[in-house]
Scaffold this active site. Structure first.
Site: not given
Ligand code: EPU
Length: 439
Positions: A22-23, A116, A121, A325, A417
């Site tokens: 998915k991701n 969320c 996020r 995850d 999801r």
């Molecule tokens: N963060 C920031 N600023 C930003 C973006 C992120 O401070 O602009 C922080 C977040 O709050 C968190 C950390 O950086 O503490 C990592 O977040 P990341 O941006 O890597 O998360 P994401 O890219 O939004 C993806 C996956 C998540 C998974 C995370 C971490 C997808 C669609 N989602 O989210 O998956 O937990 O990476 O590996 O790719 C799930 O599948 O259940 C899920 C939540």
């Protein structure tokens, strides 16, 4: 809202084939916005998040054709560049349309994703990265507008970007900036880039589309911008989180399960912790020949679980650390270990909504800030529980499969999801689980 009824206590037996990730899929689909040529993805899982992304891309001028697990996306109307809140609120990954849109169409307006259940996020790192490529960013009424510099012919320009935040890099932020930089003028260096395999997969698609990228999977990724990208066909990597979830489900039931299309190479930290617990994942078939097993992306493996589990310490970290995850699923497994285990959540420090539900099933867990101490109990007992987010729900399914009696899991749309027909997969393995549809 559908529910699952699980009558626990049956060992899982049989074979499961792991679906596409998915991701990886969601940012891969968004990359189709970078070209007017067809982008074909093979191995796309049937998930509600994927359907949400398809709907979002349709509003952004992408035509879709589907056949089995293959999807072809083609950007046919580049005048559309607004991602609406109604679609964005159901799927936070919609944010990864921002980079491709501003790079390919010069300007984009994307709804700010809200908070969320797993915690804040923020998207500050995404925006920092796009600003470093010369984008002008403004926020208005919950929408982000990014515009490429007019003095560069409406194209982004390469830059030096540091994408580290308080909890490490950002997975989707890296996908956004890397995709945008692929069409910028000049060279971009991303420092503290996410090393997650899903982001590497996005880079591989971009390269197949004609992008010039080096350093994928490392914290420094270099992108030399090109004038145009073309179409490509790409196989989505298998879902390491789905894979890890089924390992833990097999283990907690004392089952005997073979997993195909298993991305061993992406699961080093999880398999290391599981090994300490007493759960091993060994190659099957041709892979199992003596002479050493080299972990691959599409292995066939068999899960072996000890009768009693050892308590372990787990700390979630960016890849290649233990994935956040899989934290809830690991916690479910450790509720029946022999002693005190500790889990510390370093990516989303508030991602503990499953704790209260596991307590309802007889678990003994004490949460202190970003850590939880799990004292193993002899057995879990079934109870009505509530899904709060995708992975918390997967943890509750694992607990329910082992629990004595009946567990009713409400609001399983969270599971839909990210897990393709989970109840059907588990039924095929002999679990007593059914979906109850609500009118
Ligand atoms: N963060 C920031 N600023 C930003 C973006 C992120 O401070 O602009 C922080 C977040 O709050 C968190 C950390 O950086 O503490 C990592 O977040 P990341 O941006 O890597 O998360 P994401 O890219 O939004 C993806 C996956 C998540 C998974 C995370 C971490 C997808 C669609 N989602 O989210 O998956 O937990 O990476 O590996 O790719 C799930 O599948 O259940 C899920 C939540």
């Amino acid at each position: 809202m559908d529910s699952f009824i699980i009558r626990g206590g049956r060992p899982l037996r049989g074979t499961v084939r792991i679906n596409g990730a998915k991701n990886a899929c969601l940012p891969l689909m968004a990359a189709a916005l970078l070209t007017d040529q067809p982008v074909t993805l093979r191995g796309v899982p049937a998930l509600s998040d994927v359907r949400s992304m398809e709907r979002l891309l349709a509003t952004l001028g992408c035509e879709l054709s589907a056949q089995g697990t293959t999807r072809t996306l083609r950007g046919t109307d580049d005048s559309k560049n607004t991602a609406d809140y109604d679609l964005m609120r159901t799927m936070r990954a919609g944010i990864c349309t921002l980079g491709p849109l501003v790079a390919a169409r010069g300007t984009a307006t994307v709804s700010m994703p809200g908070g969320c259940a797993i915690g804040d996020r923020p998207v500050d790192l995404h925006l920092r990265g796009l600003r470093a490529l010369g984008a002008e960013i403004s926020l208005d009424a919950g929408y982000i507008t990014a515009t490429a510099p007019a003095d560069n012919g409406g194209r982004l320009r390469g830059g030096h970007v540091f994408l580290g935040g308080p909890n490490g890099s950002t997975a989707l932020g890296t996908a956004n900036v890397m995709s945008a930089a692929a069409l910028a003028t000049g060279t971009t260096v991303i420092e503290c880039a996410a090393c997650e395999p899903e982001i590497e997969d996005v880079g591989r698609l971009l390269i197949a589309m004609g992008a010039k990228i080096t350093g994928l999977g490392s914290p420094r990724v270099t992108i030399e911008g090109v004038d145009a990208l073309g179409g490509a066909t790409h196989d989505v990597i298998p879902d390491r989180i789905e894979a890890g979830t089924y390992v833990m489900a097999a283990a907690i039931t004392g089952g005997d399960v073979v997993l195909e299309n298993f991305p061993t190479v992406t699961l080093g930290a999880a398999l290391d912790r599981l090994n300490e617990v007493g759960v091993t994942v060994r190659p099957e078939g041709a892979n199992a020949a003596p002479g050493g097993f080299i972990p691959g992306m599409t292995d066939t493996v068999r899960v072996h679980a000890a009768r009693r589990f050892n308590p372990v310490q787990v700390v979630t970290q960016p890849h290649p650390g233990f994935p956040t995850d899989l934290q809830a699923q690991m916690m479910a497994l450790l509720t029946v270990a022999d002693g005190n285990a500790i889990i510390t959540e370093k990516i989303f420090p508030d991602r503990f909504l499953h704790v209260a539900e596991l307590l309802r099933m007889g678990a003994d867990i004490t949460r202190v800030g970003p850590s939880a101490m799990i004292t193993g109990v002899r057995e879990l007992v079934g109870a009505p529980v509530m899904c709060s987010d995708l992975r918390a729900s997967a943890g509750l399914v694992i607990a329910g499969l082992a629990a004595k009696g009946t567990t009713t899991l409400n609001r399983v749309y969270h599971l839909d999801r990210g897990y393709e027909k989970m109840e059907v997969t588990l039924q095929a393995l002999g679990a007593d689980i059914e979906r109850v549809k609500e009118n």
